[in-house]
Design a protein around this motif. Structure first.
Motif: not given
Length: 266
Positions: A42, A78-79, A72, A90, A56, A70, A60, A39, A58
Motif C-alpha cells: 500500500l 499509513h493510517t 489498520i 495498492l 507499507s 484493510f 487485505y 498481502t 498490507m
C-alpha cells in the motif's frame, strides 16, 4: 464472461501467422489476481514529506465487488497518512512466481481508502477474518479500524509486453476465473508429472518445437507455457478445446488434447 486478445508491445516470442488465442480480459485477470492475493504493498501520501509516496506491507480482504478491505491501527503511519489524504495505490503481485519477477503478473489499484461505514462493519469483519484468521487476536483492539479502498482505476501488467489500463466499471463487472482456487495445483501437477505431454501439446497446438516445457499459468480458456527451444526460451499460449469451469473439466480436456496430439505423431 467476455474474451479479449491482450494488448501487447513487442514480446520475446517469435512472430507467427497463427490467429490470436482467446484469453480472459485484463479486467478478469486483474480480478483473479486480486482474489488470489492476501498481502500487497500500500502506498499512501506522506504527511511528513508532502508529495512523497509512503509504502507499507498490507494484508487485505475483499468484499463482493472486489474492493480491498484493510484492518489498520491509528498508530500506523499509513493510517495517519490516509486520515490526512485518502488517495492511495495498492500493488498486488502474482504469488509464488518463479525465475524472472518482471515476467510475473501484477496490478496497481488506484483509489480512495476510507473507513468502512458503520452499517457495513459486520460484513467487512467477516470477510477480512476469512482471509486472515489470526487477526481475531487484535481485531477488537480500540485503535484498530476497518478501511476500504474504493477503486477508481487500475493498471495491469501480465508479464513481458502485456499491459494496459482496466476501468473500475469493467473490474466491478468481472469475476475471478473459475480455476482460481485450483490453478496452482493444476500447474504443479502438470509440471511434475506431465512435462513430456506439455512438449507435445506445444508442438501440436502452438506449432513450436522444444526440448522442455513448463506450464506457467492456466485459466478457463487455456494455458501458458515457457519453452526451451534451440533459439532460446520462448513463451506460448495454448487454447483449451472447450472452455472449462473446474479442475475435473480441465483434466478431461487436457487428456483429450494429449490424445489428439499423440494421434498426429507419424
Amino acid at each position: 464472461m467476455t474474451i479479449s486478445s491482450a494488448r501487447k508491445h513487442a514480446g520475446p516470442g517469435p512472430a507467427t501467422d497463427l490467429p490470436p488465442v482467446p484469453e480472459p480480459t485484463f479486467a478478469e485477470r486483474t480480478r483473479t489476481l486480486v482474489y488470489l492475493g492476501r498481502t500487497a504493498s500500500l502506498s499512501t501520501l506522506s504527511r511528513k514529506q508532502s508529495g512523497f509516496p509512503f509504502g507499507s506491507v498490507m494484508p487485505y480482504g475483499l468484499d463482493d465487488r472486489g474492493r480491498p478491505i484493510f484492518l489498520i491501527s491509528t498508530m500506523a503511519m499509513h493510517t495517519q497518512n490516509l486520515q490526512s489524504d485518502p488517495h492511495a495505490s495498492l500493488l498486488v503481485t502474482q504469488q509464488d512466481s518463479e525465475d524472472e519477477p518482471l515476467g510475473a503478473s501484477r496490478v496497481t489499484l488506484l483509489g480512495n481508502v476510507l473507513p468502512v461505514p458503520k452499517a457495513e462493519l459486520t460484513d467487512a469483519r467477516k470477510l477480512y477474518l476469512q482471509r486472515h484468521a489470526n487477526s481475531k487476536y487484535w481485531v477488537d483492539f480500540e485503535d484498530f479500524s476497518f478501511y476500504r479502498m474504493d477503486v477508481v482505476d487500475m493498471y495491469y501488467v501480465g508479464g513481458f509486453g502485456v499491459m494496459g489500463w482496466v476501468s473500475a466499471s469493467d473490474y466491478d463487472r468481472s469475476q475471478p476465473d473459475p480455476l482460481a482456487d485450483s490453478m496452482a495445483e493444476i500447474i504443479q501437477h502438470m509440471n511434475a508429472d506431465h512435462k513430456d505431454a506439455l512438449v507435445m501439446l506445444a508442438r501440436t497446438f502452438a506449432h513450436m518445437d522444444s526440448t522442455e516445457a513448463t506450464m506457467t499459468a492456466v485459466d478457463r480458456l487455456g494455458f501458458h507455457v515457457r519453452l526451451k527451444t534451440p533459439e532460446g526460451m520462448r513463451g506460448a499460449r495454448i487454447a483449451f478445446s472447450t472452455e472449462v469451469n473446474n479442475q475435473g473439466e480441465t483434466r478431461k480436456v487436457l487428456v483429450e488434447m494429449v490424445q489428439h496430439a499423440r494421434s498426429q505423431i507419424k
